[in-house]
Design a protein around this motif. Sequence first.
Motif, short mmCIF file in Angstrom:
data_model
loop_
_atom_site.label_atom_id
_atom_site.label_comp_id
_atom_site.label_asym_id
_atom_site.label_seq_id
_atom_site.Cartn_x
_atom_site.Cartn_y
_atom_site.Cartn_z
N ASN A 13 -51.10 42.60 1.13
CA ASN A 13 -50.95 43.99 2.09
C ASN A 13 -49.63 44.01 2.06
OD1 ASN A 13 -50.54 45.08 4.64
ND2 ASN A 13 -52.24 44.47 5.24
N MET A 244 -59.97 45.64 1.05
CA MET A 244 -59.48 45.00 2.37
C MET A 244 -58.18 44.05 2.21
SD MET A 244 -62.97 44.43 4.52
CE MET A 244 -63.83 43.61 3.07
N SER A 247 -55.27 46.51 1.12
CA SER A 247 -55.06 47.54 2.38
C SER A 247 -54.18 48.82 1.95
CB SER A 247 -54.51 46.82 3.35
OG SER A 247 -54.40 47.29 4.60
N ILE A 284 -60.50 48.89 7.95
CA ILE A 284 -59.45 47.66 7.81
C ILE A 284 -58.50 47.98 6.74
CG2 ILE A 284 -59.16 45.45 6.71
CD1 ILE A 284 -61.88 44.54 7.99
N VAL A 285 -58.99 48.95 5.70
CA VAL A 285 -58.09 49.44 4.52
C VAL A 285 -57.24 50.29 5.15
CG1 VAL A 285 -57.80 50.83 2.40
CG2 VAL A 285 -59.76 48.90 2.97
N ASN A 286 -57.53 51.32 5.92
CA ASN A 286 -56.59 52.37 6.57
C ASN A 286 -57.06 52.85 8.03
OD1 ASN A 286 -55.27 55.53 5.77
ND2 ASN A 286 -54.06 53.80 6.16
#
Length: 287
Positions: A13, A244, A247, A284-286
Amino acid sequence: MFDQYRQLGQTGNPGSLLPTLIAQTHLLRELSAHAGSSTREDLLKLGSRYAEYVGWLAQEAGDERAALWWTQRAVDLAAAGGDHDLAAYGLVRRALVTLYRGDAEHTVELARRAQTSKVPLRIRGLAAQREAQGHALAGDYDACMRSLDVARALFAHHATASDAPVIGSMNLSDSVAMITGWCLHDLGRPKEAAEALDAQLAQVSSRALRTQVRYGARRALAYAVAGEVDHACDLTGRLLDGAMTVSSATIAADLRSLARALARHPLNRSVRALTPELNAALQIVNP
C-alpha cells in the motif's frame, strides 16, 4: 535502499511507504547541507529521486495535490544538485496526472515540452510515450502512432552505464509495446489492445505486482469492451487480491471503467458472480 523501496512499492500500500520515504528525503537534504560540494550534489540528486518517487506514490494514493507538490520538490532538489534534466521528467509526471484527469490536450502539451534536444534520450522517450497516450485519449490514431515510433527510436539509441536509479518503470521489458496496447484501447481498438497487453504482461515479473495489476486491469477492460465478457471476468477475478494489496487510485480508475463495461451484461452468469467481489474490491482499492 532506494532500489529496495522501489521494489516494496510494487507489492504494498503506498500509504504505508510514504512516511518513511518522506523522512529519507528530508534526511538527505539535511545531510547535504553539511557535506562537501561533490557529496552534496550526489545527496541532493538522490534526494530528488526520493521526492519524485514520493510524488508518484502520492498519486497512487489518490492525492493529486501532493503528487504535484512532491514532483516540483524533486525538480528543485535536482537543480540544486546540478541536475537540470529532472525538470523535463517532472513534466512527464505532471502529464500522467492530466492523463488520469482525462485531459488529452494538456497531456500532449506537457509531454511535448519535455522533448527538447537537450534532454537525455530516455526522458525524451518517456515523454514521447506520454504524448502518445494523450493523442490516444483524443482519438488521434496517426499522431499516437507517430509518437510511439519516436519513443521506440529514442529508446533504441539510449544506453547508459550509470549506476544511478533508473528513471521511469524498471518492470517493463518493452515499454513502447506495453504503452501501444494501452493506447489501442483508448483508440477504440480493444481486441488489438488486449492481444498486445497479453504479450507484454507475460514478460512482467511476478514480483512486480503493481505493474501486473495496472496493465492487467487495462487488459481485462479491453476484453470486456471487445465483447469477450467471460474471459474479462476470469482475468478480473485473478486481479482482485493484488489490486487490494497495492491499493492504487490509478488502477481503481480502470477497475471502475471495467465495472461499468461489465454492467452492460447484467444477465451474464460470470458478471453476476464477479460483481459483488469487484464492488467490494473497489471500496478497498480507492474508497
